[in-house]
Every structure is written in C-alpha cells, then in structure tokens.
Design a protein around this motif. Structure first.
Motif, PDB file in Angstrom:
ATOM      1  N   TRP A  70       0.677  -1.335   0.223  1.00 34.51           N
ATOM      2  CA  TRP A  70       0.158  -0.084   0.096  1.00 34.51           C
ATOM      3  C   TRP A  70       0.896   1.133  -0.058  1.00 34.51           C
ATOM      4  CZ3 TRP A  70       0.614  -3.761   3.796  1.00 34.51           C
ATOM      5  CH2 TRP A  70       1.271  -3.164   4.921  1.00 34.51           C
ATOM      6  N   GLU A  71       0.352   2.377  -0.332  1.00 35.97           N
ATOM      7  CA  GLU A  71       1.010   3.716  -0.169  1.00 35.97           C
ATOM      8  C   GLU A  71       0.378   4.507   0.688  1.00 35.97           C
ATOM      9  OE1 GLU A  71       2.188   7.260  -3.544  1.00 35.97           O
ATOM     10  OE2 GLU A  71       1.002   5.755  -4.173  1.00 35.97           O
ATOM     11  N   GLN A  73      -0.196   8.670   2.316  1.00 42.77           N
ATOM     12  CA  GLN A  73      -0.411   9.724   1.859  1.00 42.77           C
ATOM     13  C   GLN A  73       0.960  10.283   1.735  1.00 42.77           C
ATOM     14  OE1 GLN A  73      -3.055  11.889   4.426  1.00 42.77           O
ATOM     15  NE2 GLN A  73      -4.935  10.814   3.587  1.00 42.77           N
ATOM     16  N   ASN A  74       1.936  10.316   2.394  1.00 38.45           N
ATOM     17  CA  ASN A  74       3.248  11.115   2.176  1.00 38.45           C
ATOM     18  C   ASN A  74       4.167  10.315   1.257  1.00 38.45           C
ATOM     19  OD1 ASN A  74       3.969   8.684   3.595  1.00 38.45           O
ATOM     20  ND2 ASN A  74       5.156   9.680   5.180  1.00 38.45           N
ATOM     21  N   HIS A  75       3.423   9.497   0.429  1.00 39.03           N
ATOM     22  CA  HIS A  75       4.179   8.918  -0.473  1.00 39.03           C
ATOM     23  C   HIS A  75       5.302   7.689  -0.213  1.00 39.03           C
ATOM     24  CE1 HIS A  75       1.882  11.208  -3.387  1.00 39.03           C
ATOM     25  NE2 HIS A  75       2.589  12.545  -2.733  1.00 39.03           N
ATOM     26  N   THR A  76       5.179   7.254   0.997  1.00 35.62           N
ATOM     27  CA  THR A  76       5.891   6.282   1.395  1.00 35.62           C
ATOM     28  C   THR A  76       4.960   4.948   1.247  1.00 35.62           C
ATOM     29  OG1 THR A  76       6.882   7.586   3.180  1.00 35.62           O
ATOM     30  CG2 THR A  76       6.783   5.013   3.406  1.00 35.62           C
ATOM     31  N   PHE A  77       5.920   3.801   0.822  1.00 35.23           N
ATOM     32  CA  PHE A  77       5.240   2.466   0.731  1.00 35.23           C
ATOM     33  C   PHE A  77       5.377   1.456   1.470  1.00 35.23           C
ATOM     34  CE2 PHE A  77       6.212   4.917  -3.458  1.00 35.23           C
ATOM     35  CZ  PHE A  77       4.976   4.708  -4.234  1.00 35.23           C
ATOM     36  N   TYR A 178       8.191   0.158   5.739  1.00 34.84           N
ATOM     37  CA  TYR A 178       7.984   1.385   4.682  1.00 34.84           C
ATOM     38  C   TYR A 178       9.244   1.510   4.280  1.00 34.84           C
ATOM     39  CZ  TYR A 178       3.562   0.930   7.629  1.00 34.84           C
ATOM     40  OH  TYR A 178       2.115   0.367   7.900  1.00 34.84           O
ATOM     41  N   PRO A 180      10.979   4.743   1.012  1.00 38.59           N
ATOM     42  CA  PRO A 180      10.482   5.822   0.245  1.00 38.59           C
ATOM     43  C   PRO A 180       9.901   5.505  -1.160  1.00 38.59           C
ATOM     44  CG  PRO A 180      12.469   5.907   1.323  1.00 38.59           C
ATOM     45  CD  PRO A 180      12.210   4.636   1.290  1.00 38.59           C
ATOM     46  N   ARG A 181      10.257   4.126  -1.929  1.00 34.20           N
ATOM     47  CA  ARG A 181       9.941   3.683  -3.149  1.00 34.20           C
ATOM     48  C   ARG A 181       9.458   2.275  -2.767  1.00 34.20           C
ATOM     49  NH1 ARG A 181      15.601   3.552  -2.675  1.00 34.20           N
ATOM     50  NH2 ARG A 181      16.478   1.614  -3.706  1.00 34.20           N
TER      51      ARG A 181
END
Length: 446
Positions: A70-71, A73-77, A178, A180-181
């Motif tokens: 999942w992703e 809101q802060n674009h952390t995956f 988690y 950053p990509r």
C-alpha cells in the motif's frame, strides 16, 4: 599328530574380528565427519543483479502479495514481506543469519519468526511507540542500511528442514516495512550450519548393521568353538582361553551399547550381576545362572539403533521419540533372531519390558507367559534404572526404590522376583554390585 592352532588364529574368527574393527573404525570416522560438518558455518550470497540459482543448497525468497502492498499519503510505500527458505539438501539448517540490504530512511512496524537487528544511516527505523520492544533496543547507527535476521535461540520451529523431511511444517520470517519507494529485497547474505545427522545416511545404517553382524558372528563362532572343544580333554586349556575371549567379546559389545548413553555406563554389567544372583536365589542350576548373566548383559542391544539425541534428551520425550525408545526391544530381537546358539538371547532382548499384569510391551504378555529369564531381567533392569542417575533425573533413594518394588509386585513385576530383589537390598548384596569396576575383566565372568 594334529597341529595345534589357538582359537584366535582360526580364519573365520579372525575375519569376524577384522570386520568388527573395520566397521567400528568406519563408524567412528563417520561420526567425527558428521560432527565436523555440523559445526562448519557456511555462507551463501544472493546478488541483486543475478538470478537465484534454484540448485543452490539454500536460499531465501522475500515475496510481497499485491494485496499486502500500500501507499501512504506521504508517498511512502508499505508492504508485508514474507521470507521463505528453500533448502535443497537433506540436512536441517540452523543457527542461521540473514542479512538484507534495504533503502535509506526505511522503517519497520512489526516482525516475526526471527530476532531482528536494524542498521541505519538516517532516522531510526523503529517508531518511538515501540520503545519498550526488543526490536527498538536492537537499532544501530551504521554506514549501511541493513536488516539482520537471526534464528530464534532454542527454537526447533525456526530450523529449516531438509527436502526429504517427513514433516510438513514450514515457517516464514518477515516484517511490515515502509520505504521511500517500492522495494524488493534481493541483496541478501545467508550464513548458518547444516546439521549432518548420522542416521540420515545409508552409510550409518550399513556400518551399524556391519558391526552387529560381525560381533554376533564372532560370538556364535566362539560359542560353537567352546561346544566342540568341551568334548575333548585335549582342548581343556583352549576352553579356558575361549571362555576368556567370550568375556572380552560380551564386555566389548555391552560397553558399546552403554556408551550410547553416558548416564548408563556399566548398566548392562550391573543388571547381569543382579540377574545372576536372583537366579541363584531361585535355586536355578549353575548353567542357568551363567546363561542368565549373558542374557542380561545383552538385554539392551537394540538401543544401538536409537538416536543419541533421544537417549540423552533431558526433557520430556515427544510421542514419536517415546515410540523410538520403545522400539529398542523389537530391534534387539531382530538383531539377535539368528543367534541360535543361545535362543533366549533374542527373547530377553524383546520381552524384558513386558509387565506381569500384561500392560507392558511389545506384545502385552502376562504372568508366566513372559519367559522367566525376561521377568528376572525386568526387575534387575528396573532396579538399576531407579538406582542410577539419568539425564532426566537423579537416582531414587533406597526407601523410594523399596516402595516402588512393593507397589509394583504383581503389576510391573513378578511378585516372587520382586521379593528376592527386596531381600538383596535388605542383606546389602546390591552394595557389592553398585560400584563394580567395568574395566576389570573378571567382573564379566558369570
């Protein structure tokens, strides 16, 4: 004039002794080999730019299901990473450590089935809300971002079983991480030890069977030799020498059995002496007293086929382990079934755990259906077990042993034989036997 040839120069006996020494030496070296291999740490590298070799002895694959990624809101995956070991060998893999490269600024929410350590270059990867957990305490500033996963100590459930294991149990190590990509864990190093159980190899069983056959053949040849030379006065001196070699042979084999378990050192010899004394007090003939001595000395022969890890296990046995322990009576019977020179040898090996009330094993024989010799060895064996330290308990007091013998009269034990053992305790005969010197060959003579 007949040429005199001493028994130890007879070709068949020489051959049986040579086979025994050869097989015993081979087994010793094989056990040393397995021990060394089991204590050797191996390393496997999985590089990110190379596909995994499916024929590698062991590797691990971390997978992420689409539904478990999942992703935020802060674009952390975020993703749930499940790592599964693939073991292409027949050996258990233990004491393992898996080191995996991860991206900078990763953080981990939860972990399972391994002891994790976290190495980071930026922010700590374990959130402050987990400050009281073991994971939070295992964070280390480093020049690399890595996860280090180690096998949970003393956990058989996190050993990696071999491909031929009958167990269907498997486990996954993993975490919720988690990054950053979107990230796939591929840069991995695995270290650990393969456990080389001797019994896993056909070599072990061949050597064990070879030792048993050569020793039994040796004993048969010696006994036959004695039966022949007894008829001729010319062989009286040789008969004495043959008797000595029988003692040495039985002593060697009894010590081989007792060596499987350091807590039972001298057990077979003590049981033989107690059994002979019981036979004497039952007014059996001198020949029968001597025979019961040899029968008792060999009663636990089947234990050579039981795994050392089970014999020396200090904790409670599992159901399967208990079944293997109990199997030593039938295995002993199978080993000795062709020993026709002393027919009761195999029967005592099989029946010495039968109970007088019919609740024993392996056949549930009851009362006088149990051979007298087996009933005698049953009491002697049980007394020595209670009167000796074992890996799972200290020896019982004499008062406790007396109570147990009295309680089990007519149940576990033949009442007449149990009362004779009580009389041997009362008149302190057993004190003479408790500390026998097993290195003294004269103690092996009935």
């Amino acid at each position: 004039m007949v040429r005199k040839r001493f028994f130890y120069k007879l070709p068949l006996i020489q051959m049986s002794l040579t086979l025994f020494i050869t097989f015993a030496t081979g087994l010793t070296f094989y056990l040393i080999y397995c021990n060394r291999k089991s204590n050797t740490t191996v390393t496997f590298i999985q590089e990110p730019d190379k596909p995994i070799d499916p024929k590698s002895d062991i590797y691990i694959v971390f997978s992420v299901e689409n539904s478990k990624r999942w992703e935020l809101q802060n674009h952390t995956f975020g993703a749930q990473y499940d790592g599964k070991f693939i073991n292409n060998t027949n050996h258990r893999f233990t004491d393992w450590t898996v080191t995996a490269e991860v991206p900078e600024n990763y953080w981990v929410d939860s972990t399972w089935n391994a002891d994790f350590s976290f190495y980071f270059t930026g922010d700590k990867p374990i959130p402050i809300e987990h400050v009281e957990t073991a994971d939070y305490m295992r964070q280390f500033q480093s020049d690399k971002n890595q996860l280090v996963m180690k096998k949970v100590p003393n956990s058989r459930g996190t050993e990696v079983l071999g491909k031929n294991s009958k167990s269907s149990d498997s486990f996954m190590i993993g975490m919720i991480m988690y990054t950053p990509r979107i990230y796939e864990i591929t840069n991995i190093k695995i270290t650990g030890k393969f456990i080389y159980e001797p019994s896993e190899s056909i070599i072990y069983h061949i050597l064990l069977i070879g030792i048993t056959i050569s020793v039994v053949a040796f004993l048969i040849l010696i006994i036959i030799r004695i039966a022949v030379i007894k008829q001729v006065k010319y062989y009286e001196v040789r008969q004495k020498l043959d008797s000595d070699i029988i003692v040495q042979a039985f002593k060697t084999f009894a010590n081989f059995v007792d060596a499987k378990d350091p807590y039972t050192r001298g057990h077979s010899l003590r049981v033989a002496h107690y059994s002979r004394e019981i036979a004497k007090r039952l007014k059996l003939s001198d020949h029968e007293q001597s025979e019961i001595f040899w029968l008792a000395l060999m009663h636990d022969v089947g234990k050579i086929s039981v795994s050392d890890s089970i014999l020396n296990k200090p904790s409670k046995l599992s159901e399967d382990e208990y079944k293997e322990i109990r199997s030593h009576v039938t295995k002993g019977y199978e080993m000795l079934k062709d020993f026709t020179a002393m027919p009761m040898l195999k029967e005592v090996a099989k029946s010495h755990h039968e109970h007088f009330d019919g609740k024993g094993y392996p056949e549930g024989l009851k009362g006088i259906a149990i051979p007298l010799e087996a009933r005698i060895v049953c009491v002697s064996d049980s007394f020595d077990a209670m009167n000796s330290d074992r890996c799972y308990r200290k020896k019982l007091s004499k008062d406790a042993i007396i109570r147990e013998l009295q309680i089990e009269e007519g149940k576990h034990f033949d009442p007449r034989i149990a009362r004779i053992m009580l009389s041997m305790i009362d008149d302190k005969f057993i004190n003479e036997i408790e500390n026998l010197d097993i290195s003294d060959e004269t103690n092996y003579k009935p």
